[in-house]
Enzyme design. Structure first.
Site, PDB file in Angstrom:
ATOM      1  N   ASP A  52      -4.202   1.674  -2.577  1.00  0.00           N
ATOM      2  CA  ASP A  52      -4.307   0.210  -2.602  1.00  0.00           C
ATOM      3  C   ASP A  52      -3.624  -0.346  -3.848  1.00  0.00           C
ATOM      4  O   ASP A  52      -3.944   0.055  -4.970  1.00  0.00           O
ATOM      5  CB  ASP A  52      -5.779  -0.230  -2.608  1.00  0.00           C
ATOM      6  CG  ASP A  52      -6.511   0.097  -1.313  1.00  0.00           C
ATOM      7  OD1 ASP A  52      -5.853   0.462  -0.321  1.00  0.00           O
ATOM      8  OD2 ASP A  52      -7.745  -0.015  -1.300  1.00  0.00           O
TER       9      ASP A  52
ATOM     10  N   HIS B 241     -11.524   0.555   1.879  1.00  0.00           N
ATOM     11  CA  HIS B 241     -10.392  -0.212   1.362  1.00  0.00           C
ATOM     12  C   HIS B 241     -10.801  -1.307   0.390  1.00  0.00           C
ATOM     13  O   HIS B 241     -11.771  -2.012   0.606  1.00  0.00           O
ATOM     14  CB  HIS B 241      -9.620  -0.868   2.523  1.00  0.00           C
ATOM     15  CG  HIS B 241      -8.516  -1.753   2.047  1.00  0.00           C
ATOM     16  ND1 HIS B 241      -7.307  -1.248   1.641  1.00  0.00           N
ATOM     17  CD2 HIS B 241      -8.445  -3.081   1.867  1.00  0.00           C
ATOM     18  CE1 HIS B 241      -6.545  -2.246   1.245  1.00  0.00           C
ATOM     19  NE2 HIS B 241      -7.205  -3.370   1.372  1.00  0.00           N
TER      20      HIS B 241
ATOM     21  N   HIS C 139       0.834  -1.202   0.000  1.00  0.00           N
ATOM     22  CA  HIS C 139       0.000   0.000   0.000  1.00  0.00           C
ATOM     23  C   HIS C 139       0.865   1.247   0.000  1.00  0.00           C
ATOM     24  O   HIS C 139       1.954   1.247   0.561  1.00  0.00           O
ATOM     25  CB  HIS C 139      -0.895   0.045   1.245  1.00  0.00           C
ATOM     26  CG  HIS C 139      -1.718  -1.179   1.429  1.00  0.00           C
ATOM     27  ND1 HIS C 139      -1.538  -2.040   2.490  1.00  0.00           N
ATOM     28  CD2 HIS C 139      -2.698  -1.715   0.678  1.00  0.00           C
ATOM     29  CE1 HIS C 139      -2.395  -3.046   2.394  1.00  0.00           C
ATOM     30  NE2 HIS C 139      -3.110  -2.865   1.291  1.00  0.00           N
TER      31      HIS C 139
ATOM     32  N   HIS D  24      -3.641   4.487   4.824  1.00  0.00           N
ATOM     33  CA  HIS D  24      -3.481   4.406   3.368  1.00  0.00           C
ATOM     34  C   HIS D  24      -3.740   5.762   2.722  1.00  0.00           C
ATOM     35  O   HIS D  24      -4.580   6.536   3.189  1.00  0.00           O
ATOM     36  CB  HIS D  24      -4.445   3.387   2.773  1.00  0.00           C
ATOM     37  CG  HIS D  24      -4.137   1.986   3.171  1.00  0.00           C
ATOM     38  ND1 HIS D  24      -4.856   0.918   2.727  1.00  0.00           N
ATOM     39  CD2 HIS D  24      -3.174   1.474   3.972  1.00  0.00           C
ATOM     40  CE1 HIS D  24      -4.365  -0.186   3.238  1.00  0.00           C
ATOM     41  NE2 HIS D  24      -3.335   0.129   4.000  1.00  0.00           N
TER      42      HIS D  24
ATOM     43  N   HIS E   6       3.252  -5.265   3.954  1.00  0.00           N
ATOM     44  CA  HIS E   6       2.677  -5.843   5.172  1.00  0.00           C
ATOM     45  C   HIS E   6       3.062  -7.312   5.334  1.00  0.00           C
ATOM     46  O   HIS E   6       3.487  -7.970   4.382  1.00  0.00           O
ATOM     47  CB  HIS E   6       1.152  -5.696   5.130  1.00  0.00           C
ATOM     48  CG  HIS E   6       0.697  -4.268   5.229  1.00  0.00           C
ATOM     49  ND1 HIS E   6       0.292  -3.701   6.414  1.00  0.00           N
ATOM     50  CD2 HIS E   6       0.603  -3.291   4.290  1.00  0.00           C
ATOM     51  CE1 HIS E   6      -0.043  -2.436   6.204  1.00  0.00           C
ATOM     52  NE2 HIS E   6       0.136  -2.162   4.923  1.00  0.00           N
TER      53      HIS E   6
ATOM     54  N   HIS F 293       1.041   4.743   1.695  1.00  0.00           N
ATOM     55  CA  HIS F 293       0.514   5.352   2.909  1.00  0.00           C
ATOM     56  C   HIS F 293       0.615   6.871   2.836  1.00  0.00           C
ATOM     57  O   HIS F 293       1.387   7.422   2.058  1.00  0.00           O
ATOM     58  CB  HIS F 293       1.242   4.787   4.128  1.00  0.00           C
ATOM     59  CG  HIS F 293       0.765   3.411   4.488  1.00  0.00           C
ATOM     60  ND1 HIS F 293       0.083   3.135   5.646  1.00  0.00           N
ATOM     61  CD2 HIS F 293       0.843   2.237   3.813  1.00  0.00           C
ATOM     62  CE1 HIS F 293      -0.222   1.842   5.693  1.00  0.00           C
ATOM     63  NE2 HIS F 293       0.232   1.274   4.577  1.00  0.00           N
TER      64      HIS F 293
ATOM     65  N   HIS G 210      -9.179   2.652  -1.706  1.00  0.00           N
ATOM     66  CA  HIS G 210      -8.232   3.730  -1.438  1.00  0.00           C
ATOM     67  C   HIS G 210      -7.359   3.949  -2.667  1.00  0.00           C
ATOM     68  O   HIS G 210      -7.032   2.995  -3.379  1.00  0.00           O
ATOM     69  CB  HIS G 210      -7.295   3.347  -0.277  1.00  0.00           C
ATOM     70  CG  HIS G 210      -7.974   3.148   1.023  1.00  0.00           C
ATOM     71  ND1 HIS G 210      -7.490   2.269   1.962  1.00  0.00           N
ATOM     72  CD2 HIS G 210      -9.074   3.701   1.572  1.00  0.00           C
ATOM     73  CE1 HIS G 210      -8.266   2.288   3.029  1.00  0.00           C
ATOM     74  NE2 HIS G 210      -9.240   3.153   2.807  1.00  0.00           N
TER      75      HIS G 210
ATOM     76  N   ARG H  45       3.120  -3.970   9.526  1.00  0.00           N
ATOM     77  CA  ARG H  45       3.963  -3.344   8.510  1.00  0.00           C
ATOM     78  C   ARG H  45       5.382  -3.865   8.695  1.00  0.00           C
ATOM     79  O   ARG H  45       5.979  -3.660   9.757  1.00  0.00           O
ATOM     80  CB  ARG H  45       3.913  -1.835   8.658  1.00  0.00           C
ATOM     81  CG  ARG H  45       2.492  -1.300   8.541  1.00  0.00           C
ATOM     82  CD  ARG H  45       2.381   0.138   8.984  1.00  0.00           C
ATOM     83  NE  ARG H  45       0.983   0.550   8.980  1.00  0.00           N
ATOM     84  CZ  ARG H  45       0.570   1.804   9.043  1.00  0.00           C
ATOM     85  NH1 ARG H  45       1.456   2.789   9.129  1.00  0.00           N
ATOM     86  NH2 ARG H  45      -0.704   2.091   9.027  1.00  0.00           N
TER      87      ARG H  45
END
Length: 177
Positions: free
Chosen positions: A109, A97, A71, A89, A150, A73, A106, A167
């Protein structure tokens, strides 16, 4: 004779179309150096602004095998060990999401990356929802943006992070010089 006269025009048209999908140097390229919670380098990414969106190429090494959520952020900070400084995100449109979420997704994503048994993996993806230029979808707002990997795979529907877990790698997105 008329056929031969058209060949240079055709070559020009084909060449012009090919150039439309190529990145241009300068403000249209960004890079990322990802580190793990111990500060060790584990990957790099390159983002190219194309006419059709942003191409993201992510290459990882020294990672746990399996699928991992990826993702963008909302903040350009990667303070270890949990990388929570990167915020949520990137989501300037205020959506939920995931590509499979009817309320989503998002702008930050991205697809999962699959890491092989040797700890390496590569992801190449396109996103029309982000920009490395200017405007409301730009990753270069006042506090920048970060790319986060992640611990687990993204399910592409659960808000806010696709149940992708902790993360485990993070890198600030910076303009290429």
């Amino acid at each position: 004779m008329k056929v031969l006269a058209r060949i240079p025009l055709l070559a020009l048209l084909v060449g012009g179309c090919a150039a439309m999908s190529q990145p241009t140097p300068g403000d249209n390229v960004a890079t990322v150096a990802l580190t793990n919670a111990n500060g060790q380098p584990v990957g790099t990414a390159k983002l190219d602004q194309l006419n059709s969106g942003v191409r993201v190429i992510l290459e990882m090494r020294g990672m746990p095998p399996g699928a991992h959520g990826v993702h963008i952020h909302e903040a350009g900070k990667c303070d270890p060990p949990a990388f929570t400084s990167a915020g949520g995100h990137f989501n300037p449109s205020g959506k939920q999401h995931g590509a499979l979420n009817p309320q989503g997704s998002h702008a930050g994503d991205l697809p999962n990356i699959t890491i092989g048994p040797d700890g390496t993996g590569r992801l190449e993806s396109m996103s029309e929802a982000i920009s490395i230029g200017s405007g409301p979808m730009s990753l270069f707002d006042a506090d920048g943006s970060a790319l986060v990997v992640h611990a687990g795979p993204d399910d592409f529907k659960t808000d806010p992070a696709g149940n992708s877990g902790a993360r485990i790698a993070c890198g600030v997105i910076v303009k290429a010089r």
